[in-house]
Design a protein around this motif. Sequence first.
Motif, short mmCIF file in Angstrom:
data_model
loop_
_atom_site.label_atom_id
_atom_site.label_comp_id
_atom_site.label_asym_id
_atom_site.label_seq_id
_atom_site.Cartn_x
_atom_site.Cartn_y
_atom_site.Cartn_z
N THR B 2 47.39 43.25 54.79
CA THR B 2 46.79 42.77 53.55
C THR B 2 47.87 41.44 53.27
OG1 THR B 2 48.10 43.91 52.05
CG2 THR B 2 46.03 44.70 52.61
N GLN B 3 47.21 40.52 52.52
CA GLN B 3 48.04 39.43 51.97
C GLN B 3 49.27 39.95 51.41
OE1 GLN B 3 46.88 36.68 53.81
NE2 GLN B 3 48.17 35.87 52.11
N ALA B 4 49.20 40.94 50.60
CA ALA B 4 50.45 41.71 49.79
C ALA B 4 51.44 42.05 50.81
CB ALA B 4 50.03 42.97 49.07
N GLN B 5 50.93 42.54 52.03
CA GLN B 5 52.02 43.10 52.84
C GLN B 5 52.77 41.91 53.56
OE1 GLN B 5 49.23 45.62 55.11
NE2 GLN B 5 50.82 47.11 55.10
N ILE B 6 51.97 40.81 53.79
CA ILE B 6 52.47 39.44 54.27
C ILE B 6 53.52 38.83 53.39
CG2 ILE B 6 52.16 37.04 54.95
CD1 ILE B 6 49.47 38.19 56.10
N HIS B 7 53.37 38.90 51.93
CA HIS B 7 53.96 38.61 50.82
C HIS B 7 55.24 39.32 50.94
CE1 HIS B 7 54.77 36.53 46.89
NE2 HIS B 7 55.25 37.90 46.51
N ALA B 8 55.25 40.56 50.95
CA ALA B 8 56.31 41.51 50.96
C ALA B 8 57.32 41.10 52.16
CB ALA B 8 55.86 43.04 50.99
N ALA B 9 56.84 40.97 53.10
CA ALA B 9 57.58 40.63 54.44
C ALA B 9 58.16 39.34 54.13
CB ALA B 9 56.76 40.42 55.63
N ALA B 10 57.47 38.37 53.50
CA ALA B 10 57.86 37.09 53.31
C ALA B 10 59.16 37.06 52.31
CB ALA B 10 56.95 36.18 52.70
N HIS B 11 59.33 38.08 51.70
CA HIS B 11 60.28 38.27 50.53
C HIS B 11 61.30 39.22 50.64
CE1 HIS B 11 57.29 35.55 48.52
NE2 HIS B 11 58.46 35.16 47.72
N GLY B 12 61.39 39.50 52.26
CA GLY B 12 62.66 40.52 52.59
C GLY B 12 62.24 41.75 52.49
N ASP B 13 61.20 42.33 52.79
CA ASP B 13 60.60 43.52 52.76
C ASP B 13 60.84 43.88 54.29
OD1 ASP B 13 59.43 45.94 53.18
OD2 ASP B 13 58.12 45.96 51.38
N ARG B 14 62.08 44.58 54.64
CA ARG B 14 62.02 44.87 56.09
C ARG B 14 60.93 45.75 56.73
NH1 ARG B 14 68.25 46.03 55.59
NH2 ARG B 14 68.81 44.37 54.50
N GLU B 15 60.36 46.84 56.03
CA GLU B 15 59.26 47.61 56.58
C GLU B 15 58.05 46.62 56.83
OE1 GLU B 15 59.24 50.70 57.81
OE2 GLU B 15 61.13 50.48 57.71
N ALA B 16 57.83 45.93 55.93
CA ALA B 16 56.61 45.06 55.92
C ALA B 16 56.64 44.27 57.27
CB ALA B 16 56.32 44.37 54.69
N ALA B 17 57.88 43.64 57.30
CA ALA B 17 57.93 42.89 58.65
C ALA B 17 57.91 43.56 59.78
CB ALA B 17 59.49 42.08 58.34
N ALA B 18 58.53 44.84 59.74
CA ALA B 18 58.44 45.60 60.95
C ALA B 18 56.95 45.98 61.28
CB ALA B 18 59.34 47.03 61.00
N HIS B 19 56.16 46.32 60.22
CA HIS B 19 54.72 46.62 60.52
C HIS B 19 54.11 45.41 61.15
CE1 HIS B 19 51.22 48.64 59.69
NE2 HIS B 19 50.76 47.47 59.00
N LEU B 20 54.44 44.33 60.74
CA LEU B 20 54.02 42.88 61.21
C LEU B 20 54.21 42.91 62.76
CD1 LEU B 20 54.50 40.10 58.55
CD2 LEU B 20 52.33 41.13 59.56
N VAL B 21 55.50 43.05 63.03
CA VAL B 21 55.75 42.87 64.38
C VAL B 21 54.95 44.20 65.41
CG1 VAL B 21 57.72 43.32 66.10
CG2 VAL B 21 58.23 42.28 63.85
N ARG B 22 54.87 45.34 64.87
CA ARG B 22 54.19 46.39 65.34
C ARG B 22 52.82 45.88 65.73
NH1 ARG B 22 57.31 49.70 62.15
NH2 ARG B 22 58.92 50.69 63.23
N GLN B 23 52.20 45.15 64.79
CA GLN B 23 50.59 44.92 64.81
C GLN B 23 50.73 43.86 65.94
OE1 GLN B 23 49.09 43.72 61.16
NE2 GLN B 23 47.13 44.63 61.49
#
Lengths: 398, 168
Positions: B2-23
């Motif tokens: 979701t956009q919320a997860q992208i937003h979280a990753a953009a603002h330093g949420d490492r778990e969200a960033a890791a999720h993006l990478v896996r996907q």
Amino acid sequence: MNAREDIKAYLDGELTPDQAAVVERLLASDSDAQAEAQKFREIGESLRSLARGSAARGLEETIARVTKPKRVLWPVAGAVAAVALLGILGPKLTGQPEFFGESGGSLSVSRIFSKESSAEPSMADKITAQSVLERAGSVETKSRSPLPSNANSDKERAELRSSVTGNGRPDEPPPILGGQRDIIRNADLAVNVKDAPSALAELLRSTEALGGYFENSNLVVDQERPVATATLRIPSERFEAAVSMIRGLGSILRVNIAGQDVTAQIVDYGARARVLANEEQSLISMLRSARSTGAILEIRQRLAQVRAQLESYNDQLKTLQELSSLSTISVELRQDLKAGDGMDPEDWFGKTMAVAVSALASVAKVVVQGLVYVVILSPIWLPVALIGRWYARRQPKP
Amino acid sequence: MTQAQIHAAAHGDREAAAHLVRQHYADVFRFCARRIGHDLAADAAQETFLTMTRSLARFEGRSDLRTWLLGIAYRHCQSLARKARREPSPIDASLGREPMAGSSCPIEATAVRDALGKLSAEHREVVLLHEVDGLTYSEIAQTLGIPVGTVKSRLYHALAAMRRTLEA
């Protein structure tokens, strides 16, 4: 683009309904277009069937890198740069003595690195003025002492000093007003001249014109090369003019200028002398009113001690005042050698080495000075850096 | 995602960033492997996701995140190929010599590879992005930084050229 060129886009579903309708009419009426569409389908299908599928490697390493905390160094670097800038520009803006600059540079360094009460100039007090001279074109270490520096005006100096230090509380160190300094200046210069005896004579005339005098002079011949040396005493306020005059005698080989700020010492000795003078007057009064022999002897003994101390302080005060009123300049005048006149062919190497070592020492000194500033001012820049880091982490840099 | 997860990753949420990478890692890796080979693909993919973490705040969602990542990967592949001082070999890296199991190849594999090899680099890249990587015209346009009309034109002329080669 005609309908024929839209065939591929039609097959890929990339056309608008109107465009698609045009292509459909073409395909319905044109067998060659139909054949082309069929071939395009086959090519696409073949390419997709041949597409390599490969197992992805490096996922975990990438996740580890991506989730690793970022080290944001730019706020720290920015803060340190700001501190360095503050160190360089701050004194200019506030009117304080410059840290890196040549005007009063050695004095400001001495204030930072040496105790004011130190009677001997520290290493930090001394500067190699060659680089300063090269940058400034001439010596600009101006004496800012407003006090009359002539040895004959001690009375005026004492009065002025009294106005500076007389706060009625001799046990407290009096304030030193900004810019009013007593500085002992020494310079050591070596100059290459065309004719050493003539240059020495010229030096003598100019020294007298500046109100100074020769403390000693000497002329010797060293390896068939006349070398004159002289020690000049020049009024402090004409120190710069004297150095410029000496520079004008020929090409400079060596310049060392040392300055020692003795303002605090003079003020301190003056205050102590005044305290002792007051005590002396009190003891004299007590002596006049004393009746018993024991009391008289005791007062006399104390009076002798006070007078000895007072004498000592006055002597030191006078010495410092004389030293600060008259600067000392040692000059060496070396006569130019004509080409081939015994010039050491390796001399250039030694000179180059000396200059290079001097430059290295200067650079190292500036680096150390900068580090001291960074460390001392860390209470200022460290919070800035931390705030910057916090902000950077909140706003990832694109 | 979701956009919320992208937003979280953009603002330093490492778990969200890791999720993006896996996907998206597999897609990005294969995309890179088809361009610069397996040995450099992992480096290119890693650089792609590191760039993603730095630049995600600028991602406005006007395109699919996958397309955006492939655009980054495309530039990293070009850069790595230059540094490695070697020409990317997209045909060998992209196409096998035999059809994948369960799929049919109407045209002989060697002939298709030869026809593709005779295309210009620009035409070949568009064909591979569309037919092999499965990007739409607008996604190709974004990846290559060219207009959609140019993508359409290049693709038609590339296919027409391949047809001529195959029928020759």
